[in-house]
Scaffold this motif. Sequence first.
Motif, short mmCIF file in Angstrom:
data_model
loop_
_atom_site.label_atom_id
_atom_site.label_comp_id
_atom_site.label_asym_id
_atom_site.label_seq_id
_atom_site.Cartn_x
_atom_site.Cartn_y
_atom_site.Cartn_z
N ALA A 224 -10.18 -8.89 -8.06
CA ALA A 224 -11.21 -9.18 -7.11
C ALA A 224 -11.30 -8.42 -6.00
CB ALA A 224 -11.28 -10.60 -6.53
N THR A 225 -10.25 -7.84 -5.48
CA THR A 225 -10.26 -7.02 -4.10
C THR A 225 -9.95 -5.51 -4.67
OG1 THR A 225 -7.94 -7.59 -3.66
CG2 THR A 225 -9.58 -8.90 -2.98
N HIS A 226 -9.57 -5.13 -5.86
CA HIS A 226 -9.07 -3.76 -6.43
C HIS A 226 -8.01 -3.37 -5.55
CE1 HIS A 226 -10.09 0.37 -7.28
NE2 HIS A 226 -10.24 -0.06 -8.50
N CYS A 227 -6.87 -4.29 -5.48
CA CYS A 227 -5.50 -4.15 -4.76
C CYS A 227 -4.42 -4.28 -5.92
CB CYS A 227 -5.63 -4.99 -3.73
SG CYS A 227 -6.52 -4.72 -2.34
N VAL A 228 -3.44 -3.57 -5.50
CA VAL A 228 -1.96 -3.85 -6.16
C VAL A 228 -0.91 -4.02 -5.23
CG1 VAL A 228 -3.00 -2.58 -8.48
CG2 VAL A 228 -1.64 -1.54 -6.62
N LYS A 229 0.13 -4.52 -5.75
CA LYS A 229 1.37 -4.76 -5.31
C LYS A 229 2.33 -3.59 -6.00
CE LYS A 229 1.39 -9.17 -3.01
NZ LYS A 229 2.29 -10.67 -3.09
N LEU A 230 3.23 -3.01 -5.24
CA LEU A 230 3.83 -2.10 -5.82
C LEU A 230 5.55 -2.49 -5.40
CD1 LEU A 230 2.50 1.49 -4.79
CD2 LEU A 230 2.36 -0.02 -7.07
N ASN B 129 14.19 -1.23 -4.13
CA ASN B 129 13.21 -1.95 -4.70
C ASN B 129 12.43 -2.99 -3.78
OD1 ASN B 129 14.09 -1.36 -7.40
ND2 ASN B 129 15.38 -2.80 -7.10
N VAL B 130 12.01 -2.19 -2.67
CA VAL B 130 11.13 -3.00 -1.52
C VAL B 130 9.73 -3.21 -2.30
CG1 VAL B 130 9.72 -2.26 0.43
CG2 VAL B 130 12.06 -1.78 0.27
N GLN B 131 9.02 -4.35 -2.10
CA GLN B 131 7.94 -4.90 -2.63
C GLN B 131 7.02 -4.86 -1.30
OE1 GLN B 131 8.32 -8.78 -4.42
NE2 GLN B 131 9.97 -8.29 -5.65
N THR B 132 5.83 -4.04 -1.68
CA THR B 132 4.77 -3.94 -0.80
C THR B 132 3.87 -5.14 -0.59
OG1 THR B 132 3.15 -3.00 -2.54
CG2 THR B 132 4.62 -1.50 -1.35
N ASP B 133 3.00 -5.17 0.37
CA ASP B 133 1.99 -6.23 0.32
C ASP B 133 0.92 -5.57 -0.50
OD1 ASP B 133 3.27 -7.66 2.46
OD2 ASP B 133 2.30 -6.61 4.04
N TRP B 134 -0.21 -6.45 -0.72
CA TRP B 134 -1.79 -6.06 -1.38
C TRP B 134 -1.76 -4.74 -0.85
CZ3 TRP B 134 -2.07 -7.94 -5.77
CH2 TRP B 134 -1.96 -9.03 -6.07
N LEU B 135 -2.04 -3.43 -1.66
CA LEU B 135 -2.35 -2.23 -0.96
C LEU B 135 -3.71 -2.08 -2.02
CD1 LEU B 135 0.94 -0.23 -1.71
CD2 LEU B 135 0.15 -1.61 0.37
N PRO B 136 -4.62 -1.62 -1.22
CA PRO B 136 -6.00 -0.97 -1.89
C PRO B 136 -5.77 0.25 -2.56
CG PRO B 136 -6.05 -0.59 0.34
CD PRO B 136 -4.95 -1.39 0.13
N VAL B 137 -6.64 0.06 -3.71
CA VAL B 137 -6.46 1.45 -4.71
C VAL B 137 -7.60 2.17 -4.35
CG1 VAL B 137 -6.32 2.04 -6.86
CG2 VAL B 137 -5.35 0.06 -6.48
N LEU B 138 -7.40 3.30 -4.10
CA LEU B 138 -8.49 4.54 -3.71
C LEU B 138 -9.62 4.52 -4.78
CD1 LEU B 138 -9.04 6.51 -1.34
CD2 LEU B 138 -8.13 8.20 -2.72
N PHE C 75 4.48 3.80 11.20
CA PHE C 75 5.09 2.93 12.03
C PHE C 75 4.87 1.37 11.56
CE2 PHE C 75 4.65 6.89 14.24
CZ PHE C 75 6.22 7.25 14.50
N SER C 76 4.66 1.04 10.37
CA SER C 76 4.50 -0.20 10.06
C SER C 76 5.22 -0.71 8.89
CB SER C 76 2.92 -0.54 9.53
OG SER C 76 2.64 0.24 8.67
N GLY C 77 6.23 0.07 8.43
CA GLY C 77 7.05 -0.16 7.32
C GLY C 77 6.32 0.08 6.26
N MET C 78 6.90 -0.11 4.98
CA MET C 78 6.45 0.37 3.72
C MET C 78 5.90 -0.63 3.09
SD MET C 78 9.22 2.77 2.18
CE MET C 78 8.08 3.87 1.13
N GLU C 79 5.38 -1.90 3.67
CA GLU C 79 4.59 -2.96 3.23
C GLU C 79 3.09 -2.68 3.11
OE1 GLU C 79 6.76 -3.20 5.59
OE2 GLU C 79 8.44 -3.87 4.30
N LYS C 80 2.63 -1.58 4.07
CA LYS C 80 1.19 -1.53 4.23
C LYS C 80 0.88 0.16 4.04
CE LYS C 80 0.76 -5.03 7.68
NZ LYS C 80 -0.20 -5.98 6.92
#
Length: 210
Positions: free
Chosen positions: A34-40, A47-56, A82-87
């Motif tokens: 619905a939002t064209h986003c993924v988690k990596l 094995n850091v898990q990201t937040d929802w990331l928009p796909v270009l 400067f916000s970590g690898m979640e965003k």
Amino acid sequence: MLNDVKKLIRRVVEVQSRLERLFACGEVMDVDPATHCVKLVLRGYDNVQTDWLPVLTSRAVDVKVYALPTIGEQCWALFLPFSGMEKGLVLGATFNRQDTTPTSNAAQTWIQFEDGTHFYYDQAQHHCELNMPAGTLVVTAPETTINSNVTINGNTQINGNTNMDGTLDATGNIHSDADISDATRAMSDDRGIYNAHDHDKNVPPPSNQQ
């Protein structure tokens, strides 16, 4: 003074670490259509898990291009320093040894789907092909023009008017809900001519009616 130097060194190391993680490769672990986003999940970063990331995507207003990577696909992402690898933002996917290219021909442009359906154009051979192993292809338009000879290797159902300036070769049945005509007359006119023939009197059908 020594404490200031140590703080500066720690700060430089921290900045360097963040810059090294500015651009990273991850594996898709979840998708939000619905939002064209993924988690990596970032295998190379503990094995850091990201937040929802928009796909270009190339277009998103009026003209819209929608294509989500699938779970398990390898993607590259750009992260805020400067916000970590979640965003961050997913830039796109890349081929690898497991997920190989659909062709080794640089003259071809491909789109291939999971069910085997593929579309490609070979600019060197001037050849364009759409191949669907199953399913239905529907083209809806007020008017469609085909400026070429046509070969049909299956049955043909015509529910509207069809004008052809080239040759139509068909190896299957042709069914039309409307009349079929050529440069001389319609098939309904031919039926009118031949149905009027009196078989009992062995009267031959007219041969010169136009």
